[in-house]
Design an enzyme around this catalytic site. Structure first.
Site, PDB file in Angstrom:
ATOM      1  N   LYS A 117       0.838  -1.212   0.000  1.00  0.00           N
ATOM      2  CA  LYS A 117       0.000   0.000   0.000  1.00  0.00           C
ATOM      3  C   LYS A 117       0.866   1.253   0.000  1.00  0.00           C
ATOM      4  O   LYS A 117       0.487   2.272  -0.583  1.00  0.00           O
ATOM      5  CB  LYS A 117      -0.899  -0.014   1.238  1.00  0.00           C
ATOM      6  CG  LYS A 117      -1.396   1.337   1.651  1.00  0.00           C
ATOM      7  CD  LYS A 117      -2.069   1.293   2.997  1.00  0.00           C
ATOM      8  CE  LYS A 117      -2.133   2.649   3.648  1.00  0.00           C
ATOM      9  NZ  LYS A 117      -0.898   3.116   4.266  1.00  0.00           N
ATOM     10  N   ASN A 118       2.026   1.193   0.674  1.00  0.00           N
ATOM     11  CA  ASN A 118       2.844   2.398   0.771  1.00  0.00           C
ATOM     12  C   ASN A 118       3.820   2.565  -0.396  1.00  0.00           C
ATOM     13  O   ASN A 118       4.678   3.442  -0.367  1.00  0.00           O
ATOM     14  CB  ASN A 118       3.569   2.431   2.125  1.00  0.00           C
ATOM     15  CG  ASN A 118       2.572   2.672   3.258  1.00  0.00           C
ATOM     16  OD1 ASN A 118       1.397   2.962   3.010  1.00  0.00           O
ATOM     17  ND2 ASN A 118       3.015   2.551   4.497  1.00  0.00           N
ATOM     18  N   ARG A 159      -3.736  10.568   1.620  1.00  0.00           N
ATOM     19  CA  ARG A 159      -2.611  11.512   1.673  1.00  0.00           C
ATOM     20  C   ARG A 159      -1.809  11.520   0.367  1.00  0.00           C
ATOM     21  O   ARG A 159      -0.931  12.344   0.181  1.00  0.00           O
ATOM     22  CB  ARG A 159      -1.662  11.132   2.819  1.00  0.00           C
ATOM     23  CG  ARG A 159      -2.174  11.575   4.161  1.00  0.00           C
ATOM     24  CD  ARG A 159      -1.180  11.317   5.248  1.00  0.00           C
ATOM     25  NE  ARG A 159       0.034  12.112   5.176  1.00  0.00           N
ATOM     26  CZ  ARG A 159       0.117  13.384   5.539  1.00  0.00           C
ATOM     27  NH1 ARG A 159      -0.939  14.031   5.971  1.00  0.00           N
ATOM     28  NH2 ARG A 159       1.271  14.015   5.471  1.00  0.00           N
ATOM     29  N   CYS A 215      -5.076   8.358   7.838  1.00  0.00           N
ATOM     30  CA  CYS A 215      -5.448   7.972   9.199  1.00  0.00           C
ATOM     31  C   CYS A 215      -5.233   9.110  10.189  1.00  0.00           C
ATOM     32  O   CYS A 215      -4.271   9.852  10.090  1.00  0.00           O
ATOM     33  CB  CYS A 215      -4.619   6.768   9.620  1.00  0.00           C
ATOM     34  SG  CYS A 215      -5.136   5.278   8.784  1.00  0.00           S
ATOM     35  N   ASP A 226       3.968   1.287  11.885  1.00  0.00           N
ATOM     36  CA  ASP A 226       2.764   0.562  11.435  1.00  0.00           C
ATOM     37  C   ASP A 226       2.665  -0.850  12.020  1.00  0.00           C
ATOM     38  O   ASP A 226       1.617  -1.478  11.951  1.00  0.00           O
ATOM     39  CB  ASP A 226       2.732   0.468   9.903  1.00  0.00           C
ATOM     40  CG  ASP A 226       2.595   1.832   9.256  1.00  0.00           C
ATOM     41  OD1 ASP A 226       2.254   2.789   9.968  1.00  0.00           O
ATOM     42  OD2 ASP A 226       2.833   1.948   8.057  1.00  0.00           O
ATOM     43  N   VAL A 281       7.324   8.003  16.081  1.00  0.00           N
ATOM     44  CA  VAL A 281       7.073   8.504  14.712  1.00  0.00           C
ATOM     45  C   VAL A 281       5.811   9.377  14.655  1.00  0.00           C
ATOM     46  O   VAL A 281       5.821  10.450  14.051  1.00  0.00           O
ATOM     47  CB  VAL A 281       6.992   7.337  13.701  1.00  0.00           C
ATOM     48  CG1 VAL A 281       6.721   7.859  12.291  1.00  0.00           C
ATOM     49  CG2 VAL A 281       8.282   6.512  13.733  1.00  0.00           C
TER      50      VAL A 281
END
Ligand code: EPU
Length: 438
Positions: A23-24, A97, A121, A311, A333
């Site tokens: 996903k990233n 984002r 999120c 994450d 983070v």
């Protein structure tokens, strides 16, 4: 109407799941296609919300996005790229984002960009100041407009010597996507070096970019005037892999994660082993399982790569509620990534969150009002409850807590999970979870 997932807990999850492209990375590789002067092919694309949002935004800008009905591979043709209608772009405000990463590629392609207000999120303020600072240093002019920001570069984008105050993943990607076609050399220090960033660099190199990753978080990019398309298989989603690994531990199960890639998970695997989780690695994936013994508590700090990723923190905290003793987790983070523990406490977990930095990494959130350290005492038997999912990873954590709990949980807001976990309901079904959806 929003769906409600009714979970009857207590069943160990057992079986196999496959993880596809990260996903990233995937949505960002899709944005990179805008930089090429011909078509790109992106393979191993998961069916998740962020891919839908970026597909839609690319189409609004004239990019032809075609999905192979069998493989799901995406063909992205940017040759008819055009300015999109502001009202159409605006309809995507708050969705994701990723739109902020359209800035550089759109300026290169059509001279301007309008970026809708961002979503993503709610795990902290999530500002975009680093993004706007670096864009300005490339020569971009940024104007705040109603519903978003408008960006142009009347004198073109020029390479620059840049430094990030914190190794932000998104801001590093912003620099990469802008610098590859900017005039001259860009040197970025303080860069993020996550595996997804390395994969984006691989995509850009296939397109013709010249990028070198040097020691100490320095990335050097020599701008080139044109780039071609790319053919790329996205790296697998290590965050989804780590989530299923925690699910195996929490439910005392045994899950083989096809696609899990050891080198991208080194820090996670070390921690998993310290807690008492077991894993076997083969060429296609990793089997994660609970040995039946006691889990051990630990002291953990999240960090940028190569540290323990933020994450991974939320699903792992659920596993720590089952460890024998006191664990401490310092989140460095994001300032606000422990909101999900409230539901766990209602389920019977013993967790206190603190403002102090309970760790050794110098953290930007120390001496401020952020509840960013957690103390977890275990083991505690979790009890089913009603849960409204707050964010992607927190939501997954609630799901696995409910799957491990005594009794029944009713979970709402599950649409948020689709943002990052492809077909999670059918995966849960294959793993033997006892649930239904209404
Ligand atoms: N930050 C700023 N200003 C900026 C940008 C970032 O202060 O302009 C701060 C953030 O507020 C945060 C820190 O820097 O405290 C790190 O943020 P980063 O920019 O690295 O995060 P991101 O690019 O917005 C991506 C992932 C996140 C993942 C982080 C960290 C995507 C779409 N999102 O976010 O993924 O947690 O990197 O690795 O790639 C998730 O998958 O659940 C998720 C939140």
């Amino acid at each position: 109407m929003a769906s409600v997932l009714t979970i009857r807990g207590g069943v160990p999850l057992k079986g196999k799941v496959s993880v596809r492209g990260a996903k990233n990375l995937v949505p960002k590789a899709m944005v990179a296609s805008l930089l090429g002067n011909d078509s790109s092919l992106l393979r191993n694309v998961p069916e998740i919300k962020d891919v839908e949002v970026v597909t839609s935004l690319l189409r609004l800008h004239g990019v032809e996005v075609t999905k192979d009905p069998v493989t799901g591979d995406l063909s992205l043709d940017p040759t008819k790229v055009k300015t999109a209608q502001m009202k159409d772009i605006d309809a995507h405000a708050g969705d994701s984002r990723i739109p902020i990463l359209f800035c550089g590629p759109l300026i290169h392609a059509i001279g301007e960009a309008f970026i809708p207000d961002l979503g993503g999120c709610k795990i902290g303020d999530r500002p975009i100041d680093y993004h706007l600072d670096v864009l300005r240093q490339f020569g971009a002019v940024v104007e705040k407009r109603e519903g978003g920001i408008s960006i142009s570069a009347p004198k073109g984008l020029k390479g620059a010597k840049l430094s990030l105050p914190y190794p932000s993943v998104g801001a590093t990607e912003q620099v990469l996507l802008t610098a590859t076609r900017a005039e001259g050399i860009t040197e970025l220090s303080g860069a993020a070096i996550e595996p997804e960033i390395m994969d984006l660099i691989a995509v850009l190199q296939k397109m013709g970019a010249i990028i070198s990753v040097q020691t100490d978080r320095v990335i050097r990019i020599e701008g080139v005037p044109h780039l071609s398309g790319f053919n790329h298989r996205a790296l697998p989603d290590r965050n989804e892999a780590a989530s299923w690994a925690s699910a195996a531990l929490v439910t005392q199960g045994d899950i083989y994660v096809e696609g899990a890639n050891q080198p991208d998970l080194t820090a996670f695997l070390n921690t998993y082993r310290r807690i008492g989780g077991a894993f076997d690695i083969d060429d296609e994936g990793i089997r994660f399982y609970h040995t039946g013994g006691k889990l051990s508590p630990l002291v953990l700090e999240t960090d940028v790569h190569p540290g323990f990723m933020t994450d991974w923190q939320q699903p792992l905290v659920v596993a720590l509620t089952q460890a024998v003793g006191v664990s401490i987790v310092h989140e460095t983070v994001y300032e606000n990534r422990f909101g999900f523990t409230q539901a766990l406490i209602r389920m019977g977990a013993s967790i206190q969150v603190h403002r102090e930095c309970l760790g050794s990494i110098p953290c930007r959130f120390g001496q401020r009002n952020f509840l960013h350290s957690a103390v977890i005492s275990g083991p505690t038997q979790l009890q089913g409850t009603d849960i409204d999912i707050p964010d992607l990873r927190g939501g997954f954590s609630h799901l696995i807590a409910a799957l491990a709990a005594n009794g029944t949980s009713r979970v709402t807001g599950i649409e948020l999970i689709n943002r990052g976990y492809e077909r999670f309901q059918s995966k849960l079904e294959n793993l033997g979870a006892d649930f239904d959806i209404a």
